[in-house]
Design a protein around this motif. Structure first.
Motif, PDB file in Angstrom:
ATOM      1  N   TYR A 231     -21.644 -24.136  -3.320  1.00 12.31           N
ATOM      2  CA  TYR A 231     -21.234 -24.403  -4.699  1.00 12.31           C
ATOM      3  C   TYR A 231     -21.370 -25.884  -5.052  1.00 12.31           C
ATOM      4  O   TYR A 231     -22.018 -26.234  -6.034  1.00 12.31           O
ATOM      5  CB  TYR A 231     -19.788 -23.970  -4.940  1.00 12.31           C
ATOM      6  CG  TYR A 231     -19.523 -22.482  -4.853  1.00 12.31           C
ATOM      7  CD1 TYR A 231     -20.518 -21.539  -5.059  1.00 12.31           C
ATOM      8  CD2 TYR A 231     -18.251 -22.015  -4.568  1.00 12.31           C
ATOM      9  CE1 TYR A 231     -20.259 -20.192  -4.980  1.00 12.31           C
ATOM     10  CE2 TYR A 231     -17.974 -20.660  -4.498  1.00 12.31           C
ATOM     11  CZ  TYR A 231     -18.986 -19.746  -4.702  1.00 12.31           C
ATOM     12  OH  TYR A 231     -18.713 -18.406  -4.636  1.00 12.31           O
TER      13      TYR A 231
ATOM     14  N   GLU B 220     -18.135 -23.115   0.471  1.00 16.14           N
ATOM     15  CA  GLU B 220     -17.971 -23.549  -0.919  1.00 16.14           C
ATOM     16  C   GLU B 220     -18.540 -24.954  -1.119  1.00 16.14           C
ATOM     17  O   GLU B 220     -19.235 -25.221  -2.103  1.00 16.14           O
ATOM     18  CB  GLU B 220     -16.495 -23.527  -1.312  1.00 16.14           C
ATOM     19  CG  GLU B 220     -15.916 -22.137  -1.446  1.00 16.14           C
ATOM     20  CD  GLU B 220     -14.394 -22.121  -1.561  1.00 16.14           C
ATOM     21  OE1 GLU B 220     -13.876 -21.160  -2.153  1.00 16.14           O
ATOM     22  OE2 GLU B 220     -13.724 -23.055  -1.060  1.00 16.14           O
TER      23      GLU B 220
ATOM     24  N   ARG C  65     -14.601 -20.644   4.664  1.00 13.70           N
ATOM     25  CA  ARG C  65     -14.806 -20.470   3.222  1.00 13.70           C
ATOM     26  C   ARG C  65     -14.993 -21.828   2.550  1.00 13.70           C
ATOM     27  O   ARG C  65     -15.908 -22.014   1.742  1.00 13.70           O
ATOM     28  CB  ARG C  65     -13.631 -19.724   2.585  1.00 13.70           C
ATOM     29  CG  ARG C  65     -13.792 -19.566   1.080  1.00 13.70           C
ATOM     30  CD  ARG C  65     -12.652 -18.805   0.451  1.00 13.70           C
ATOM     31  NE  ARG C  65     -12.786 -18.801  -0.989  1.00 13.70           N
ATOM     32  CZ  ARG C  65     -12.472 -17.770  -1.758  1.00 13.70           C
ATOM     33  NH1 ARG C  65     -12.014 -16.656  -1.224  1.00 13.70           N
ATOM     34  NH2 ARG C  65     -12.605 -17.863  -3.066  1.00 13.70           N
TER      35      ARG C  65
ATOM     36  N   ILE D  34     -18.672 -15.628   0.281  1.00 16.83           N
ATOM     37  CA  ILE D  34     -17.585 -16.604   0.185  1.00 16.83           C
ATOM     38  C   ILE D  34     -16.280 -15.917  -0.212  1.00 16.83           C
ATOM     39  O   ILE D  34     -15.225 -16.169   0.373  1.00 16.83           O
ATOM     40  CB  ILE D  34     -17.967 -17.733  -0.793  1.00 16.83           C
ATOM     41  CG1 ILE D  34     -19.087 -18.593  -0.170  1.00 16.83           C
ATOM     42  CG2 ILE D  34     -16.759 -18.577  -1.172  1.00 16.83           C
ATOM     43  CD1 ILE D  34     -19.767 -19.546  -1.136  1.00 16.83           C
TER      44      ILE D  34
END
Length: 155
Positions: A77, A73, A69, A59
């Motif tokens: 994430y 994410e 990206r 990332i």
């Protein structure tokens, strides 16, 4: 490394026994795992600190604000859940992850080196032969590519 394939069952509380071989300090999963909906398949992906470090590096290699990206994410994430083991070595899968992956009571844990995947058993079984054929083709084509690159081989 996470190796082998294990057929397991989710219990009524959505708990899943993670194989003891997967719960090691070597792969960074001795206390628990990170788990999220897979980027590449309709299953859950999980692993330890080493897997998360690989995703962080991937990332961070992309420019801030890049759409790829941001998508990574959001998936890795924002979508991940850190799951600790209970005293029996089980994790409790959140209902949202179960729904995302279409898991039923019968699941398969598939070791994939630095990570493992959690599949609905029926979905895994229906894809298994197709993936074996793809692996065979990849080995054949990779082998042909390697032979073409040998010195003195003009093919």
């Amino acid at each position: 490394m996470f190796l082998s394939t294990y057929e397991k069952q989710l219990d009524g509380k959505r708990r899943l026994l993670i194989p003891q071989e997967f719960r090691t300090s070597e792969n960074g999963a001795e206390h628990g795992v990170f788990c999220f909906f897979s980027v590449e398949s309709d299953c859950l992906e999980a692993g330890g600190d080493k897997l998360m470090a690989e995703y962080v590096a991937l990332i961070e290699s992309l420019p801030f604000g890049d759409d790829w990206r941001t998508a990574l994410e959001e998936t890795v994430y924002a979508g991940q859940k850190p799951l600790a083991y209970d005293s029996g070595g089980r994790i409790t899968l959140p209902e949202g992850l179960i729904e995302d992956a279409g898991l039923t009571d019968d699941v398969v844990i598939v070791g994939m080196g630095p990570r493992f995947q959690i599949w609905d058993r029926a979905r895994w079984m229906s894809r298994k032969e197709e993936r074996r054929q793809l692996a065979r083709r990849a080995m054949r084509e990779r082998g042909e590519f390697g032979r073409r690159r040998l010195p003195g081989n003009d093919q």
